[in-house]
Motif scaffolding. Structure first.
Motif, PDB file in Angstrom:
ATOM      1  N   GLY A  78       0.821  -1.204   0.000  1.00 22.62           N
ATOM      2  CA  GLY A  78       0.000   0.000   0.000  1.00 22.62           C
ATOM      3  C   GLY A  78       0.850   1.247   0.000  1.00 22.62           C
ATOM      4  O   GLY A  78       2.076   1.179  -0.039  1.00 22.62           O
ATOM      5  N   PRO A  79       0.133   2.384  -0.017  1.00 25.85           N
ATOM      6  CA  PRO A  79      -1.324   2.530   0.113  1.00 25.85           C
ATOM      7  C   PRO A  79      -2.064   2.296  -1.203  1.00 25.85           C
ATOM      8  O   PRO A  79      -1.525   2.517  -2.284  1.00 25.85           O
ATOM      9  CB  PRO A  79      -1.485   3.975   0.583  1.00 25.85           C
ATOM     10  N   VAL A  80      -3.308   1.854  -1.071  1.00 26.40           N
ATOM     11  CA  VAL A  80      -4.189   1.612  -2.206  1.00 26.40           C
ATOM     12  C   VAL A  80      -5.487   2.380  -1.971  1.00 26.40           C
ATOM     13  O   VAL A  80      -6.065   2.318  -0.879  1.00 26.40           O
ATOM     14  CB  VAL A  80      -4.492   0.108  -2.375  1.00 26.40           C
ATOM     15  N   LEU A  81      -5.920   3.109  -2.981  1.00 27.24           N
ATOM     16  CA  LEU A  81      -7.169   3.854  -2.896  1.00 27.24           C
ATOM     17  C   LEU A  81      -8.285   2.983  -3.459  1.00 27.24           C
ATOM     18  O   LEU A  81      -8.215   2.521  -4.598  1.00 27.24           O
ATOM     19  CB  LEU A  81      -7.056   5.159  -3.682  1.00 27.24           C
ATOM     20  N   MET A  82      -9.325   2.756  -2.645  1.00 25.80           N
ATOM     21  CA  MET A  82     -10.446   1.911  -3.045  1.00 25.80           C
ATOM     22  C   MET A  82     -11.734   2.735  -3.037  1.00 25.80           C
ATOM     23  O   MET A  82     -12.071   3.338  -2.012  1.00 25.80           O
ATOM     24  CB  MET A  82     -10.572   0.710  -2.102  1.00 25.80           C
ATOM     25  N   VAL A  83     -12.421   2.727  -4.160  1.00 30.57           N
ATOM     26  CA  VAL A  83     -13.638   3.533  -4.306  1.00 30.57           C
ATOM     27  C   VAL A  83     -14.785   2.618  -4.718  1.00 30.57           C
ATOM     28  O   VAL A  83     -14.690   1.921  -5.730  1.00 30.57           O
ATOM     29  CB  VAL A  83     -13.446   4.637  -5.372  1.00 30.57           C
ATOM     30  N   PRO A  84     -15.873   2.593  -3.937  1.00 32.24           N
ATOM     31  CA  PRO A  84     -17.031   1.759  -4.315  1.00 32.24           C
ATOM     32  C   PRO A  84     -17.669   2.265  -5.601  1.00 32.24           C
ATOM     33  O   PRO A  84     -17.663   3.468  -5.897  1.00 32.24           O
ATOM     34  CB  PRO A  84     -17.985   1.899  -3.128  1.00 32.24           C
ATOM     35  N   MET A  85     -18.253   1.363  -6.346  1.00 29.67           N
ATOM     36  CA  MET A  85     -18.909   1.720  -7.603  1.00 29.67           C
ATOM     37  C   MET A  85     -20.148   0.850  -7.774  1.00 29.67           C
ATOM     38  O   MET A  85     -20.100  -0.362  -7.540  1.00 29.67           O
ATOM     39  CB  MET A  85     -17.950   1.518  -8.781  1.00 29.67           C
ATOM     40  N   ARG A  86     -21.262   1.491  -8.160  1.00 30.78           N
ATOM     41  CA  ARG A  86     -22.495   0.764  -8.450  1.00 30.78           C
ATOM     42  C   ARG A  86     -22.684   0.728  -9.965  1.00 30.78           C
ATOM     43  O   ARG A  86     -22.556   1.756 -10.636  1.00 30.78           O
ATOM     44  CB  ARG A  86     -23.696   1.445  -7.795  1.00 30.78           C
ATOM     45  N   GLU A  87     -22.986  -0.425 -10.466  1.00 31.67           N
ATOM     46  CA  GLU A  87     -23.265  -0.534 -11.898  1.00 31.67           C
ATOM     47  C   GLU A  87     -24.373  -1.551 -12.128  1.00 31.67           C
ATOM     48  O   GLU A  87     -24.604  -2.436 -11.301  1.00 31.67           O
ATOM     49  CB  GLU A  87     -22.009  -0.916 -12.665  1.00 31.67           C
ATOM     50  N   VAL A  99     -28.511  -4.235  -9.980  1.00 28.99           N
ATOM     51  CA  VAL A  99     -27.478  -3.300  -9.529  1.00 28.99           C
ATOM     52  C   VAL A  99     -26.512  -4.058  -8.613  1.00 28.99           C
ATOM     53  O   VAL A  99     -26.941  -4.661  -7.620  1.00 28.99           O
ATOM     54  CB  VAL A  99     -28.095  -2.100  -8.796  1.00 28.99           C
ATOM     55  N   VAL A 100     -25.252  -4.008  -8.951  1.00 27.57           N
ATOM     56  CA  VAL A 100     -24.215  -4.656  -8.138  1.00 27.57           C
ATOM     57  C   VAL A 100     -23.191  -3.616  -7.707  1.00 27.57           C
ATOM     58  O   VAL A 100     -22.997  -2.593  -8.373  1.00 27.57           O
ATOM     59  CB  VAL A 100     -23.515  -5.792  -8.913  1.00 27.57           C
ATOM     60  N   GLN A 101     -22.579  -3.877  -6.595  1.00 27.90           N
ATOM     61  CA  GLN A 101     -21.544  -2.966  -6.091  1.00 27.90           C
ATOM     62  C   GLN A 101     -20.191  -3.661  -6.163  1.00 27.90           C
ATOM     63  O   GLN A 101     -20.057  -4.817  -5.765  1.00 27.90           O
ATOM     64  CB  GLN A 101     -21.837  -2.544  -4.655  1.00 27.90           C
ATOM     65  N   THR A 102     -19.242  -2.960  -6.678  1.00 30.42           N
ATOM     66  CA  THR A 102     -17.888  -3.476  -6.758  1.00 30.42           C
ATOM     67  C   THR A 102     -16.925  -2.377  -6.340  1.00 30.42           C
ATOM     68  O   THR A 102     -17.338  -1.264  -6.013  1.00 30.42           O
ATOM     69  CB  THR A 102     -17.560  -3.967  -8.190  1.00 30.42           C
ATOM     70  N   SER A 153     -19.083   2.941 -16.896  1.00 32.94           N
ATOM     71  CA  SER A 153     -20.541   2.771 -16.850  1.00 32.94           C
ATOM     72  C   SER A 153     -20.928   2.418 -15.429  1.00 32.94           C
ATOM     73  O   SER A 153     -20.711   1.313 -14.962  1.00 32.94           O
ATOM     74  CB  SER A 153     -20.968   1.659 -17.814  1.00 32.94           C
ATOM     75  N   GLY A 154     -21.436   3.333 -14.705  1.00 32.91           N
ATOM     76  CA  GLY A 154     -21.816   3.101 -13.335  1.00 32.91           C
ATOM     77  C   GLY A 154     -21.592   4.350 -12.505  1.00 32.91           C
ATOM     78  O   GLY A 154     -21.079   5.371 -12.978  1.00 32.91           O
ATOM     79  N   GLU A 155     -21.983   4.282 -11.270  1.00 33.81           N
ATOM     80  CA  GLU A 155     -21.884   5.412 -10.362  1.00 33.81           C
ATOM     81  C   GLU A 155     -20.728   5.173  -9.397  1.00 33.81           C
ATOM     82  O   GLU A 155     -20.769   4.262  -8.561  1.00 33.81           O
ATOM     83  CB  GLU A 155     -23.192   5.575  -9.582  1.00 33.81           C
ATOM     84  N   THR A 156     -19.678   5.967  -9.515  1.00 38.84           N
ATOM     85  CA  THR A 156     -18.518   5.872  -8.628  1.00 38.84           C
ATOM     86  C   THR A 156     -18.760   6.757  -7.415  1.00 38.84           C
ATOM     87  O   THR A 156     -18.961   7.969  -7.552  1.00 38.84           O
ATOM     88  CB  THR A 156     -17.233   6.296  -9.353  1.00 38.84           C
ATOM     89  N   GLU A 157     -18.748   6.148  -6.228  1.00 41.01           N
ATOM     90  CA  GLU A 157     -19.067   6.866  -4.989  1.00 41.01           C
ATOM     91  C   GLU A 157     -17.787   7.365  -4.336  1.00 41.01           C
ATOM     92  O   GLU A 157     -17.270   6.775  -3.380  1.00 41.01           O
ATOM     93  CB  GLU A 157     -19.847   5.952  -4.057  1.00 41.01           C
ATOM     94  N   TRP A 158     -17.257   8.476  -4.842  1.00 40.85           N
ATOM     95  CA  TRP A 158     -16.008   9.030  -4.330  1.00 40.85           C
ATOM     96  C   TRP A 158     -16.127   9.462  -2.869  1.00 40.85           C
ATOM     97  O   TRP A 158     -15.127   9.491  -2.150  1.00 40.85           O
ATOM     98  CB  TRP A 158     -15.590  10.224  -5.192  1.00 40.85           C
ATOM     99  N   SER A 159     -17.315   9.768  -2.417  1.00 43.59           N
ATOM    100  CA  SER A 159     -17.480  10.186  -1.020  1.00 43.59           C
ATOM    101  C   SER A 159     -17.253   9.041  -0.046  1.00 43.59           C
ATOM    102  O   SER A 159     -17.071   9.264   1.155  1.00 43.59           O
ATOM    103  CB  SER A 159     -18.874  10.767  -0.818  1.00 43.59           C
ATOM    104  N   LYS A 160     -17.276   7.814  -0.563  1.00 50.69           N
ATOM    105  CA  LYS A 160     -17.057   6.642   0.294  1.00 50.69           C
ATOM    106  C   LYS A 160     -15.683   6.003   0.052  1.00 50.69           C
ATOM    107  O   LYS A 160     -15.464   4.843   0.392  1.00 50.69           O
ATOM    108  CB  LYS A 160     -18.147   5.602   0.058  1.00 50.69           C
ATOM    109  N   ALA A 161     -14.772   6.746  -0.508  1.00 52.21           N
ATOM    110  CA  ALA A 161     -13.438   6.218  -0.800  1.00 52.21           C
ATOM    111  C   ALA A 161     -12.693   5.869   0.485  1.00 52.21           C
ATOM    112  O   ALA A 161     -12.885   6.500   1.535  1.00 52.21           O
ATOM    113  CB  ALA A 161     -12.633   7.224  -1.622  1.00 52.21           C
ATOM    114  N   GLU A 162     -11.856   4.861   0.412  1.00 51.47           N
ATOM    115  CA  GLU A 162     -11.008   4.439   1.527  1.00 51.47           C
ATOM    116  C   GLU A 162      -9.573   4.276   1.038  1.00 51.47           C
ATOM    117  O   GLU A 162      -9.338   3.896  -0.111  1.00 51.47           O
ATOM    118  CB  GLU A 162     -11.490   3.116   2.122  1.00 51.47           C
ATOM    119  N   LEU A 163      -8.647   4.556   1.935  1.00 56.46           N
ATOM    120  CA  LEU A 163      -7.226   4.324   1.661  1.00 56.46           C
ATOM    121  C   LEU A 163      -6.754   3.227   2.607  1.00 56.46           C
ATOM    122  O   LEU A 163      -6.968   3.323   3.819  1.00 56.46           O
ATOM    123  CB  LEU A 163      -6.416   5.600   1.878  1.00 56.46           C
ATOM    124  N   SER A 164      -6.122   2.208   2.064  1.00 60.64           N
ATOM    125  CA  SER A 164      -5.739   1.047   2.875  1.00 60.64           C
ATOM    126  C   SER A 164      -4.272   0.703   2.663  1.00 60.64           C
ATOM    127  O   SER A 164      -3.709   0.904   1.580  1.00 60.64           O
ATOM    128  CB  SER A 164      -6.602  -0.168   2.525  1.00 60.64           C
TER     129      SER A 164
END
Length: 448
Positions: A78-87, A99-102, A153-164
């Protein structure tokens, strides 16, 4: 036709003239007895080697126990930036939308790690275990994601980003870990279980805006304890790692070797520089399509040959030492005419085996080199005093002890070698055999 008669002075077991055929049979019988003594000595020799293996296994168990309580091998990813995405996905026929979240994974553009490893000695009973403490300064940059990434194609939820940051053993963390992201401080929290990064680590919530949050700089200091090894993953487009330590027996392992390194009595320094072209995963992807563990690299704190390894190696040379000493005794017997009983061969052989037992027991407390010196002097003194009691000429006893001393020195030199031990041993044995051939070239084995 008359047989040749050799006259021998009367003495124990020698009652008059002896025929040459009887002398030949006597020598052959003596060789058979010496061979039997040699094979009998192999039994306690194997028992001593088994004892060495047992003590080594016990030491390894103690080492594992200390490592489990301190902290085991460490891998930093790390560090790795992980951002949830709905598609929205559909079946093969384009129906049944769901609708799935990845997760989308973003790796740093630049990753720089500067580390200092400090070896520490820990003890379990009489066994010493080397562990380490480290201070790792992790810094770098995250670049603005490319337009192609932002237009997925999908909604990237940058407000829920995490750094690990993935860590193989969280028990090794010694201090609070804070991240400075674009000048702002954030505190990592324990806990992370990700199929891409690893089963353990630290993470923090980091709400971002893809337009205003990039480019970004980051920095954190990680105080990490561990045992045996420290490895990293090359997650940057350019990954630069610099490690230094007072440990002077490093082993550079993993997928990449350092581009520069120095090793001397004061320790080692090593520098790695790895490009994203050198690994098999990109800077950005979604889902668990890639695993980043296969590109790990780093250093091991190696003990090149601890005293148990050296004990076992020296015991394996025990056959050679016994053979050389027995040959010396036999040649002295043939050349000087002084008779040596098989029991005396056996007692000298047991003295040689006692050397390895002394070496094992003393090395656990004093270290191998000092133990080797003490055990050698003790056995040499014993053999010299004992051989002087049944050899009439003191010079013969001195020469036989000198052969034993040379054997001990020869074995000790071989034990210090790594690369050239085999070739050195082969050349010296060739020379010894040549000397034996030279010294016995005029002996008529059918006459006394």
């Amino acid at each position: 036709m008359m047989e040749t008669i050799n006259q021998e002075p009367a003495g124990p077991g020698n009652n008059g003239p002896v025929k040459s055929g009887e002398i030949s049979r006597h020598l052959m019988l003596k060789i058979v007895f010496i061979g039997l003594v040699f094979f009998v000595l192999m039994i306690p020799k194997l028992m001593i080697v088994g004892l060495m293996e047992e003590r080594k296994s016990t030491a390894e168990s103690a080492r594992r126990e200390v490592m489990e309580k301190w902290s085991t091998d460490q891998v930093v990813r790390g560090p790795v930036l992980m951002v949830p995405m709905r598609e929205t996905v559909t079946d093969k026929e384009g129906k049944n939308p769901a609708v799935v979240q990845t997760l989308q994974y973003f790796l740093p553009q630049e990753l720089t790690i500067a580390g200092q490893l400090t070896p520490r000695d820990r003890f379990r009973s009489i066994y010493k275990v080397v562990v380490y403490e480290s201070e790792l300064r992790i810094s770098g940059t995250f670049a603005l994601p490319s337009p192609e990434v932002l237009q997925v194609s999908g909604e990237t939820e940058w407000s829920k980003a995490e750094l690990s940051i993935g860590l193989s053993d969280l028990r090794g963390i010694s201090n609070m870990v804070e991240l400075v992201w674009n000048g702002e401080k954030h505190t990592f929290l324990p806990g992370m279980d990700d199929p891409v990064i690893g089963a353990g680590g630290i993470s923090l919530s980091l709400p971002l805006d893809p337009v205003t949050s990039f480019p970004a700089t980051f920095e954190c200091i990680l105080h990490l304890k561990g045992s045996h090894s420290l490895h990293f993953s090359p997650l940057g487009e350019t990954t630069t790692v610099t490690l230094s330590s007072a440990w002077n027996d490093p082993g550079f392992t993993g997928s990449f070797l350092p581009v520069n390194h120095t090793v001397d009595a004061g320790g080692f320094t090593a520098d790695w520089k790895i490009l994203h072209f050198n690994r098999n995963f990109p800077q950005t992807w979604k889902g668990d399509k890639y695993k980043i563990g296969g590109a790990d690299f780093g250093v091991e704190l190696v003990t090149l040959a601890d005293h148990y390894q050296k004990n076992i190696r020296s015991a394996k040379y025990g056959i050679l030492v016994i053979v050389l000493v027995f040959i010396s005794f036999f040649l002295s017997e043939v050349i000087s005419g002084e008779r040596i009983h098989p029991v005396q061969y056996a007692l000298v052989g047991f003295a040689l085996l006692l050397f390895y037992l002394l070496l094992l027991s003393l090395s656990e407390h004093l270290g191998f080199n000092i133990a080797y010196l003490i055990a050698s002097v003790a056995v040499l003194t014993m053999v010299f005093a004992y051989s002087g009691s049944f050899l009439k000429k003191r010079i013969n006893s001195l020469m036989l002890t000198a052969v034993l001393a040379a054997s001990f020195i020869f074995i000790f030199v071989l034990l210090q070698m790594e690369t050239y031990a085999l070739v050195t041993g082969s050349v010296v044995l060739f020379f010894i055999l040549g000397m034996i051939m030279y010294l016995t070239r005029k002996i008529n084995w059918y006459n006394e």
